[in-house]
Scaffold this active site. Structure first.
Site, PDB file in Angstrom:
ATOM      1  N   ALA A  14      42.616  54.102  32.870  1.00 18.28           N
ATOM      2  CA  ALA A  14      41.389  53.847  32.109  1.00 18.28           C
ATOM      3  C   ALA A  14      40.606  52.648  32.646  1.00 18.28           C
ATOM      4  O   ALA A  14      39.576  52.285  32.100  1.00 18.28           O
ATOM      5  CB  ALA A  14      41.726  53.628  30.633  1.00 18.28           C
ATOM      6  N   GLY A  18      40.493  53.125  38.311  1.00 20.05           N
ATOM      7  CA  GLY A  18      40.888  54.463  37.861  1.00 20.05           C
ATOM      8  C   GLY A  18      39.683  55.377  37.713  1.00 20.05           C
ATOM      9  O   GLY A  18      39.706  56.542  38.138  1.00 20.05           O
ATOM     10  N   ASP A 160      40.927  45.772  52.958  1.00 17.23           N
ATOM     11  CA  ASP A 160      40.663  44.661  53.885  1.00 17.23           C
ATOM     12  C   ASP A 160      40.320  45.214  55.275  1.00 17.23           C
ATOM     13  O   ASP A 160      39.423  44.719  55.954  1.00 17.23           O
ATOM     14  CB  ASP A 160      41.897  43.753  53.960  1.00 17.23           C
ATOM     15  CG  ASP A 160      42.385  43.378  52.570  1.00 17.23           C
ATOM     16  OD1 ASP A 160      41.656  42.659  51.870  1.00 17.23           O
ATOM     17  OD2 ASP A 160      43.465  43.847  52.158  1.00 17.23           O
ATOM     18  N   HIS A 188      47.746  40.698  50.951  1.00 10.51           N
ATOM     19  CA  HIS A 188      46.399  41.019  50.451  1.00 10.51           C
ATOM     20  C   HIS A 188      45.935  39.829  49.619  1.00 10.51           C
ATOM     21  O   HIS A 188      46.015  39.827  48.388  1.00 10.51           O
ATOM     22  CB  HIS A 188      46.399  42.299  49.614  1.00 10.51           C
ATOM     23  CG  HIS A 188      45.066  42.516  48.938  1.00 10.51           C
ATOM     24  ND1 HIS A 188      43.922  42.809  49.643  1.00 10.51           N
ATOM     25  CD2 HIS A 188      44.690  42.436  47.644  1.00 10.51           C
ATOM     26  CE1 HIS A 188      42.912  42.900  48.803  1.00 10.51           C
ATOM     27  NE2 HIS A 188      43.337  42.676  47.582  1.00 10.51           N
TER      28      HIS A 188
HETATM   29  N1  LIG Z   1      44.857  45.801  46.771  1.00 12.08           N
HETATM   30  C1  LIG Z   1      43.530  45.762  46.708  1.00 12.08           C
HETATM   31  O1  LIG Z   1      42.860  45.835  47.742  1.00 12.08           O
HETATM   32  C2  LIG Z   1      42.805  45.621  45.404  1.00 12.08           C
HETATM   33  C3  LIG Z   1      43.473  45.430  44.225  1.00 12.08           C
HETATM   34  N2  LIG Z   1      42.796  45.314  43.043  1.00 12.08           N
HETATM   35  C4  LIG Z   1      43.596  45.142  41.844  1.00 12.08           C
HETATM   36  O2  LIG Z   1      43.720  46.408  41.180  1.00 12.08           O
HETATM   37  C5  LIG Z   1      44.056  46.195  39.809  1.00 12.08           C
HETATM   38  C6  LIG Z   1      43.234  47.081  38.889  1.00 12.08           C
HETATM   39  O3  LIG Z   1      41.879  46.737  38.992  1.00 12.08           O
HETATM   40  P1  LIG Z   1      40.797  47.309  37.950  1.00 12.08           P
HETATM   41  O4  LIG Z   1      40.924  48.782  37.815  1.00 12.08           O
HETATM   42  O5  LIG Z   1      39.509  46.730  38.343  1.00 12.08           O
HETATM   43  O6  LIG Z   1      41.310  46.616  36.614  1.00 12.08           O
HETATM   44  P2  LIG Z   1      40.972  47.002  35.103  1.00 12.08           P
HETATM   45  O7  LIG Z   1      41.342  45.812  34.297  1.00 12.08           O
HETATM   46  O8  LIG Z   1      39.618  47.597  34.999  1.00 12.08           O
HETATM   47  O9  LIG Z   1      42.015  48.172  34.800  1.00 12.08           O
HETATM   48  C7  LIG Z   1      43.382  47.967  34.772  1.00 12.08           C
HETATM   49  C8  LIG Z   1      43.956  49.002  33.841  1.00 12.08           C
HETATM   50  O10 LIG Z   1      45.376  48.901  33.928  1.00 12.08           O
HETATM   51  C9  LIG Z   1      45.884  49.147  32.639  1.00 12.08           C
HETATM   52  N3  LIG Z   1      47.264  48.645  32.548  1.00 12.08           N
HETATM   53  C10 LIG Z   1      47.692  47.387  32.322  1.00 12.08           C
HETATM   54  N4  LIG Z   1      49.020  47.362  32.237  1.00 12.08           N
HETATM   55  C11 LIG Z   1      49.454  48.615  32.456  1.00 12.08           C
HETATM   56  C12 LIG Z   1      50.728  49.222  32.457  1.00 12.08           C
HETATM   57  N5  LIG Z   1      51.829  48.509  32.253  1.00 12.08           N
HETATM   58  N6  LIG Z   1      50.813  50.545  32.693  1.00 12.08           N
HETATM   59  C13 LIG Z   1      49.689  51.272  32.884  1.00 12.08           C
HETATM   60  N7  LIG Z   1      48.445  50.767  32.853  1.00 12.08           N
HETATM   61  C14 LIG Z   1      48.337  49.450  32.633  1.00 12.08           C
HETATM   62  C15 LIG Z   1      44.899  48.446  31.695  1.00 12.08           C
HETATM   63  O11 LIG Z   1      44.995  48.942  30.371  1.00 12.08           O
HETATM   64  C16 LIG Z   1      43.583  48.798  32.373  1.00 12.08           C
HETATM   65  O12 LIG Z   1      43.022  49.993  31.855  1.00 12.08           O
HETATM   66  C17 LIG Z   1      43.882  44.699  39.579  1.00 12.08           C
HETATM   67  O13 LIG Z   1      45.147  44.086  39.654  1.00 12.08           O
HETATM   68  C18 LIG Z   1      43.028  44.267  40.764  1.00 12.08           C
HETATM   69  O14 LIG Z   1      43.200  42.905  41.049  1.00 12.08           O
HETATM   70  C19 LIG Z   1      41.439  45.411  42.986  1.00 12.08           C
HETATM   71  C20 LIG Z   1      40.719  45.614  44.121  1.00 12.08           C
HETATM   72  C21 LIG Z   1      41.339  45.692  45.429  1.00 12.08           C
HETATM   73  O1  LIG Z   2      40.075  39.861  44.369  1.00  8.34           O
HETATM   74  C1  LIG Z   2      40.318  40.666  43.447  1.00  8.34           C
HETATM   75  O2  LIG Z   2      40.681  40.363  42.308  1.00  8.34           O
HETATM   76  C2  LIG Z   2      40.224  42.117  43.760  1.00  8.34           C
HETATM   77  C3  LIG Z   2      40.751  42.367  45.097  1.00  8.34           C
HETATM   78  O3  LIG Z   2      41.947  42.342  45.331  1.00  8.34           O
HETATM   79  C4  LIG Z   2      39.829  42.634  46.189  1.00  8.34           C
HETATM   80  O4  LIG Z   2      38.640  42.911  45.943  1.00  8.34           O
HETATM   81  O5  LIG Z   2      40.260  42.562  47.335  1.00  8.34           O
END
Ligand SMILES: NC(=O)C1=CN([C@@H]2O[C@H](COP(=O)(O)OP(=O)(O)OC[C@H]3O[C@@H](n4cnc5c(N)ncnc54)[C@H](O)[C@@H]3O)[C@@H](O)[C@H]2O)C=CC1
Ligand SMILES: O=C([O-])CC(=O)C(=O)O
Length: 329
Positions: A14, A18, A160, A188
């Site tokens: 959600a 997602g 990245d 990352h």
């Molecule tokens: N590796 C990468 O390159 C990147 C990583 N991210 C990371 O991805 C993650 C998600 O980002 P967004 O979707 O923007 O965050 P968001 O806050 O919009 O969504 C996260 C969702 O995870 C759910 N959630 C929390 N705990 C959970 C659990 N135990 N089981 C299932 N669902 C759970 C929440 O209810 C929420 O709906 C963050 O940690 C963000 O930092 C974001 C961008 C790049």
């Molecule tokens: O920096 C953040 O929280 C999200 C992230 O991992 C990215 O955009 O690379």
């Protein structure tokens, strides 16, 4: 369409990633145009209703390849029989939270998810961790799935990698598709090292084509490494569509392979290559073949790259030590 559907579990369904990711999976971009998929969405109980709303919209997309959607708030059910797990949901860092608090909070998510994958996922399970801190969250999940081969746990640095491609494409005024053999090393995080030394552009050496070490050190590396923060600054929200796109790329490449002679970047379990301690989930230059990511071997590492790789890998080792102290691995 004769193939049985592939079960794809998405956690944090959600959330904003997602929302961007699910429609692309449903349209066939994760596994290809001939592979039907069944979605298994995992959310926390408070967000299940929002996930149901997204599922209604997925229904309304009438995607020919989408053969079903189930929604869960229990990891054991969500990972049962799953073939591909995209672990997106994580605990974000909030005001006043120390690094240790963040690792601990995420341990509370990725430990039970690792256990659930161990208990019930399909034999060919492949896991991509997107939720931050992605490398260490992947390490936690892997540590609680002793029956799953360790190389099935990966973390995402493809965003990245794609960011680095985009910067170089602008700098050299060439299409991104002309740039090959780029590599993101390490974590990352802002310590990551995007390496161009062995890259090519139109068959020529990439570093020679750039021919501007000041730009590499003062503009390129910091721009790529701090892009996440720059997006937050501009959008007021972290990267979502680009992160979803990179997750699609990571899994598509894993399953379908890299082009002959090219590499990509993924955080995979270290076998000790390039002095990266065995067992860390670190980004490397990787090829994919027969459904497996393999670390590219035998690259010469110059002194500048060595220093950068050691710094980012050192940060990963610190994160590993911290979660070890917390009893999370
Ligand atoms: N590796 C990468 O390159 C990147 C990583 N991210 C990371 O991805 C993650 C998600 O980002 P967004 O979707 O923007 O965050 P968001 O806050 O919009 O969504 C996260 C969702 O995870 C759910 N959630 C929390 N705990 C959970 C659990 N135990 N089981 C299932 N669902 C759970 C929440 O209810 C929420 O709906 C963050 O940690 C963000 O930092 C974001 C961008 C790049
Ligand atoms: O920096 C953040 O929280 C999200 C992230 O991992 C990215 O955009 O690379």
């Amino acid at each position: 369409m004769t193939q049985a559907p592939v079960n794809v579990t998405v956690t944090g369904a959600a959330g904003q990633i997602g929302y961007a990711l699910l429609f692309r999976i449903a349209s066939g971009q994760l596994l290809g145009p001939d592979t039907p998929v069944k979605l298994r969405l995992l959310e926390i109980p408070q967000a299940v209703k929002a996930a149901e709303g997204t599922a209604m919209e997925l229904d309304d997309g009438a995607f020919p390849l989408l053969s079903g959607i189930d929604i869960f708030d229990d990891p054991k059910q969500a990972f049962s029989g799953t073939n591909i797990a995209l672990l997106v949901g994580a605990r974000p860092r909030t005001k006043g939270m120390e690094r240790g608090d963040l690792l601990e909070a995420n341990g509370g998510i990725f430990k039970p998810q690792g256990e659930a994958i161990n208990a019930g996922a399909a034999d060919d399970i492949r896991v991509l961790v997107v939720g931050n801190p992605a490398n260490t969250n992947a390490l936690i999940a892997k540590s609680h799935a002793p029956d799953v081969p360790a190389d099935r746990f990966t973390a995402m640095t493809r965003l990245d990698h794609n960011r680095a491609l985009a910067q170089l494409s602008k700098k050299l005024d060439v299409p991104v598709s002309d740039i090959k053999r780029l590599a993101i090393w390490g974590n990352h995080s802002a310590t990551q090292y995007p390496m161009i030394t062995h890259g090519t552009v139109g068959g020529k050496n990439l570093a020679e084509a750039v021919n501007d070490q000041t730009w590499v050190e003062e503009t390129f590396i910091p721009t790529v490494a701090k892009r996440g923060a720059a997006i937050i600054e501009a959008r007021g929200l972290s990267s979502a569509a680009s992160a979803a796109s990179a997750a699609i790329d990571h899994v598509y490449t894993w399953v379908n392979g890299t082009d002959e002679g090219d590499w990509t970047s993924a955080a995979v379990i270290s076998d000790g290559s390039y002095g990266v301690p065995e067992g860390l989930i670190s980004s490397f230059p990787v090829t994919a073949k027969d459904g497996k990511y393999e670390i590219v071997q035998g690259l010469e590492i110059d002194d500048f790259s060595r220093t950068r790789i050691d710094a980012t890998v050192g940060e990963l080792a610190e994160e590993r030590d911290a979660v070890q102290k917390l009893g999370l691995i």
